[in-house]
Design a protein around this motif. Structure first.
Motif, PDB file in Angstrom:
ATOM      1  N   TYR A 141      39.248  -9.773  24.276  1.00 61.87           N
ATOM      2  CA  TYR A 141      40.170  -8.911  23.534  1.00 61.87           C
ATOM      3  C   TYR A 141      39.443  -7.711  22.923  1.00 61.87           C
ATOM      4  O   TYR A 141      39.855  -6.566  23.071  1.00 61.87           O
ATOM      5  N   ARG A 145      39.642  -3.578  23.769  1.00 63.06           N
ATOM      6  CA  ARG A 145      39.913  -2.530  22.781  1.00 63.06           C
ATOM      7  C   ARG A 145      38.755  -1.531  22.700  1.00 63.06           C
ATOM      8  O   ARG A 145      38.798  -0.603  21.905  1.00 63.06           O
ATOM      9  N   ARG A 220      43.474 -11.514  13.172  1.00 64.41           N
ATOM     10  CA  ARG A 220      44.542 -10.859  13.930  1.00 64.41           C
ATOM     11  C   ARG A 220      44.978 -11.726  15.101  1.00 64.41           C
ATOM     12  O   ARG A 220      44.154 -12.324  15.797  1.00 64.41           O
ATOM     13  N   LYS A 230      51.216 -10.712  12.288  1.00 67.24           N
ATOM     14  CA  LYS A 230      50.136 -10.055  13.025  1.00 67.24           C
ATOM     15  C   LYS A 230      48.781 -10.396  12.401  1.00 67.24           C
ATOM     16  O   LYS A 230      47.809 -10.642  13.098  1.00 67.24           O
ATOM     17  N   TYR A 231      48.751 -10.396  11.072  1.00 61.59           N
ATOM     18  CA  TYR A 231      47.505 -10.746  10.383  1.00 61.59           C
ATOM     19  C   TYR A 231      47.707 -11.923   9.445  1.00 61.59           C
ATOM     20  O   TYR A 231      48.727 -12.017   8.756  1.00 61.59           O
ATOM     21  N   ASN A 233      45.585 -13.361   6.239  1.00 60.36           N
ATOM     22  CA  ASN A 233      44.474 -12.897   5.403  1.00 60.36           C
ATOM     23  C   ASN A 233      44.036 -13.961   4.403  1.00 60.36           C
ATOM     24  O   ASN A 233      44.834 -14.814   4.010  1.00 60.36           O
ATOM     25  N   GLU A 266      44.503   3.035   7.272  1.00 61.66           N
ATOM     26  CA  GLU A 266      45.287   1.860   6.921  1.00 61.66           C
ATOM     27  C   GLU A 266      44.626   0.548   7.298  1.00 61.66           C
ATOM     28  O   GLU A 266      44.619  -0.391   6.528  1.00 61.66           O
ATOM     29  N   GLY A 267      44.086   0.489   8.521  1.00 63.28           N
ATOM     30  CA  GLY A 267      43.735  -0.824   9.042  1.00 63.28           C
ATOM     31  C   GLY A 267      42.280  -1.014   9.412  1.00 63.28           C
ATOM     32  O   GLY A 267      41.509  -0.064   9.527  1.00 63.28           O
ATOM     33  N   TYR A 268      41.938  -2.289   9.615  1.00 62.95           N
ATOM     34  CA  TYR A 268      40.587  -2.641  10.036  1.00 62.95           C
ATOM     35  C   TYR A 268      40.196  -1.897  11.317  1.00 62.95           C
ATOM     36  O   TYR A 268      39.090  -1.364  11.439  1.00 62.95           O
ATOM     37  N   THR A 269      41.131  -1.887  12.280  1.00 63.42           N
ATOM     38  CA  THR A 269      40.771  -1.319  13.582  1.00 63.42           C
ATOM     39  C   THR A 269      40.570   0.195  13.506  1.00 63.42           C
ATOM     40  O   THR A 269      39.803   0.754  14.282  1.00 63.42           O
ATOM     41  N   SER A 286      43.657  -1.549   3.825  1.00 61.66           N
ATOM     42  CA  SER A 286      44.210  -2.763   4.417  1.00 61.66           C
ATOM     43  C   SER A 286      45.714  -2.874   4.250  1.00 61.66           C
ATOM     44  O   SER A 286      46.238  -3.896   3.819  1.00 61.66           O
ATOM     45  N   GLY A 287      46.383  -1.798   4.606  1.00 56.15           N
ATOM     46  CA  GLY A 287      47.833  -1.860   4.723  1.00 56.15           C
ATOM     47  C   GLY A 287      48.621  -1.680   3.444  1.00 56.15           C
ATOM     48  O   GLY A 287      49.837  -1.615   3.480  1.00 56.15           O
ATOM     49  N   ASP A 345      42.965   5.009  15.088  1.00 51.39           N
ATOM     50  CA  ASP A 345      42.352   4.115  16.056  1.00 51.39           C
ATOM     51  C   ASP A 345      42.596   4.602  17.481  1.00 51.39           C
ATOM     52  O   ASP A 345      41.647   4.830  18.245  1.00 51.39           O
TER      53      ASP A 345
END
Ligand code: CTP
Ligand code: MN
Length: 651
Positions: A141, A145, A220, A230-231, A233, A266-269, A286-287, A345
């Motif tokens: 995965y 990416r 994730r 989706k996540y 935490n 916003e996100g980790y990725t 983190s959102g 991303d």
């Protein structure tokens, strides 16, 4: 806890030029040493170390501090860690102060939670890289990416096996208790008392604290099944307080200082893909929208934030309120809007590093101007909507703490919104006045004047800068003696040739009128220290504040001590300063700064009373009393102004 005597010993032993010299080459220049600043990019050295004062200061980026501060910043260490590092360097023994039983239990618990979290991070990373399932599913995965081995290692990414107890078993085999596994949220306990792993069949993004130790995880999902979140935490725990953590900050702190800017995504990725594109001054909320705790954290490294948004305008409008909070903290906020359907991303993955840099720097728009633009488009020609829009912008601009910045934005916003600048100026002043009274709860806001009589708005003077100046004078010359009469203001300062101590003069002149410095917590604390010392006929030394426990006090003191004005020794590296220590100049500086400040305080009091007077329309006796007080204050003010008019201020 390290005992205070040991801390003093460490400060005494640590020669700043030796400490810094371990990390970067320094050259002698006059009484100072100089080198290339490690906290920002520069080609000619402006990083200056003063062995005699025990401090460093970069005249390029403004970074400054003691040997301890340097080690903390350069080596990502906490205060006690830096002290221990220096103690080891200079062979000083550190016996930690006895903790109370309660503290010991807390500390032990924190340590064991950190321990099991570090174990879990290593376990997830191993599972990703070494187990068949991890390689076939998780690694595949990540590779799809576009994450390479280097970045996977850098972020400590992992994989949680699709099992109810894989982590639990491994942790227990290593001796970790069920209790700590539950407290970190790594395993979940049901009402029936059954336990199971929280993270199952997910790729793992470890979340690190600022010094790079893992404190929580985001997991994730791999498929796009809508039935599961989706996540997943980690929950809040003794070691993981979401509102005080920013994803990626452990890696971004030095890049942020070098770039003098921080990208917020916003996100980790998004963070990871930007790193892949070579952009490292980036953190994720983190959102969620930023909290005050997170803003304060960032403020330690930069005062510029650039928020990167994906092309969805609904999300942006929802975040306006949160951005106002950042502005109120005095930070400068810019916005970058990505094209529709793209986020940082995806954009970073489909463009070269140069293209990303170029896009971001070209698109970055100042927040207030961005907001003005956007709201203007929405309001169109509808008068009600336009009035709402103006109120909205006014609210944002009014929050800007710096006068000059506020004025600049007001001007630009007026142009964008196509309204008279004066209207904006008045609205902002009105808003700030209201807010001022709201903040000071002991006052009720004066009734707003009817619109036609509105033009004259009495505004209070801002006293912050003068308080800073007085604090600067106290810190640098508190111990000096001078003859007040030489200031040229004999009516106020006295007409004798008598010498007095600078600190005595300032403190007694202010206390006589019950005036204390209070515009910021740091200033107030420094002032109180001077008052206490004054009462014992002493003057606190510069070193006392340079080593001060409270980091903010210590930072302000160092900034004021290294202010180019007072450092004759800095002048040897090419900075010209007026000599403030000649008798006459010092006398003017001390007396004028105190009376300029007093004049503003009196003026503010007059403004307050005049406001009150407007309300007391009926009660004649009260009106008379108020008028008398105002007259007396006005005469004091005029006397000061007249005396001030006689002198030319130094600098
Ligand atoms: N987030 C979360 N829980 C969710 C969705 C999102 O905690 N159910 C947080 C995560 O911190 C995530 C961030 O919000 O990183 C941004 O969400 P999103 O853009 O949906 O996720 P990405 O991490 O960007 O993942 P991807 O690129 O795969 O969409
Ligand atoms: Mn995303």
């Amino acid at each position: 806890m390290i005992p205070k005597e040991t801390i003093d010993k460490i400060f005494e032993a640590a020669h700043i030029e030796e400490v810094i010299g371990d990390f970067l080459p320094l050259k002698k220049r006059g009484v100072n040493m100089i080198g290339l600043c490690p906290f920002h990019n520069e080609k000619t050295p402006s990083f200056t170390v003063s062995p005699s004062k025990g401090i460093y200061k970069c005249f390029g980026c403004g970074e400054s501090g003691t040997a301890v501060n340097f080690v903390m910043k350069h080596e990502n260490m906490t205060y006690p860690e830096a002290l221990k590092y220096l103690a080891a360097k200079y062979g000083i023994e550190v016996e930690e102060k006895e903790m109370t039983d309660e503290e010991k239990v807390k500390e032990k618990e924190r340590e064991s939670l950190m321990g099991v979290t570090a174990f879990a991070q290593a376990h997830f990373a191993d599972t990703l890289l070494k187990s068949d399932e991890g390689k076939a599913i998780g690694l595949k995965y990540f590779n799809e990416r576009g994450f390479n081995d280097y970045i996977i290692e850098k972020f400590g990414l992992g994989y949680a096996a699709d099992s109810w107890d894989d982590l639990q078993k491994a942790a227990k085999a290593k001796g970790y208790t069920e209790d700590v596994l539950i407290k970190t949220g790594l395993i979940v306990k049901t009402e029936e008392g059954k336990t199971y792993d929280r993270f199952r069949g997910r790729v793992i993004f470890p979340i690190y604290n600022i010094s790079g130790r893992p404190i929580g995880f985001g997991g994730r999902i791999l498929d796009s099944s809508k039935s599961k979140a989706k996540y997943v935490n980690s929950p809040e725990s003794e070691i993981y307080h979401k509102s005080n953590v920013l994803y990626g900050l452990n890696l971004a702190r030095t890049p942020i200082m070098k770039a003098e800017n921080c990208y917020l995504v916003e996100g980790y990725t998004d963070v990871i893909s930007l790193h892949m594109a070579g952009i490292e001054n980036v953190v994720a909320s983190s959102g969620t929208s930023l909290t005050t705790g997170q803003i304060k954290l960032l403020k330690r490294f930069t005062n510029k934030i650039t928020i990167l948004y994906d092309g969805d305008t609904a999300g942006i409008k929802a975040s306006f309120r949160g951005i106002d909070m950042i502005i109120e903290e005095g930070l400068n906020v810019k916005i970058v809007l990505f094209p529709e359907g793209e986020d940082p991303d995806s954009f970073a993955r489909s463009h070269s590093a140069e293209e990303v840099e170029k896009f971001v720097s070209e698109q970055a728009k100042d927040f207030i101007l961005f907001k003005s633009d956007m709201l203007k488009g929405e309001a169109g020609n509808d008068p009600a909507a336009r009035s709402e829009m103006i109120k909205d912008i006014v609210r944002s601009i009014a929050l800007i703490p710096e006068n000059i910045d506020r004025q600049l934005y007001t001007r630009e916003a007026a142009v964008i919104l196509e309204i008279d600048e004066e209207i904006l100026v008045n609205e902002i002043a009105k808003y700030r006045r209201k807010k001022y009274y709201k903040d000071k709860k002991d006052y009720s806001p004066p009734e707003e004047e009817p619109a036609k009589k509105a033009p004259q708005i009495l505004l209070k003077d801002n006293t912050l800068n003068l308080e800073k100046e007085i604090t600067r004078v106290l810190l640098n010359y508190g111990n000096f003696e001078f003859i007040p009469k030489l200031s040229g203001m004999p009516l106020l300062a006295g007409d004798t040739e008598e010498k007095v101590k600078v600190s005595d003069f300032i403190i007694s002149t202010l206390l006589d009128d019950d005036i204390v410095l209070k515009e910021s917590a740091e200033i107030s604390q420094i002032f109180q220290e001077f008052v206490e010392a004054y009462e014992q006929d002493k003057v606190p030394s510069q070193q006392f504040f340079v080593k001060y426990e409270d980091e903010k006090v210590n930072k302000l003191a160092i900034d004021l001590i290294t202010d180019p004005y007072n450092l004759h020794e800095w002048s040897k590296i090419g900075i010209n300063v007026a000599d403030e220590t000649t008798d006459k100049v010092l006398a003017r500086l001390v007396v004028a700064s105190v009376y300029a400040y007093k004049q503003k305080i009196v003026n503010n009091r007059i403004v307050e009373l005049t406001e009150q007077l407007k309300e007391e329309g009926q009660d004649e006796e009260k009106v008379f009393k108020l008028q008398k007080t105002i007259a007396a204050l006005t005469s004091t003010r005029n006397k000061i102004l007249k005396e001030m008019g006689r002198v030319v201020l130094p600098g």
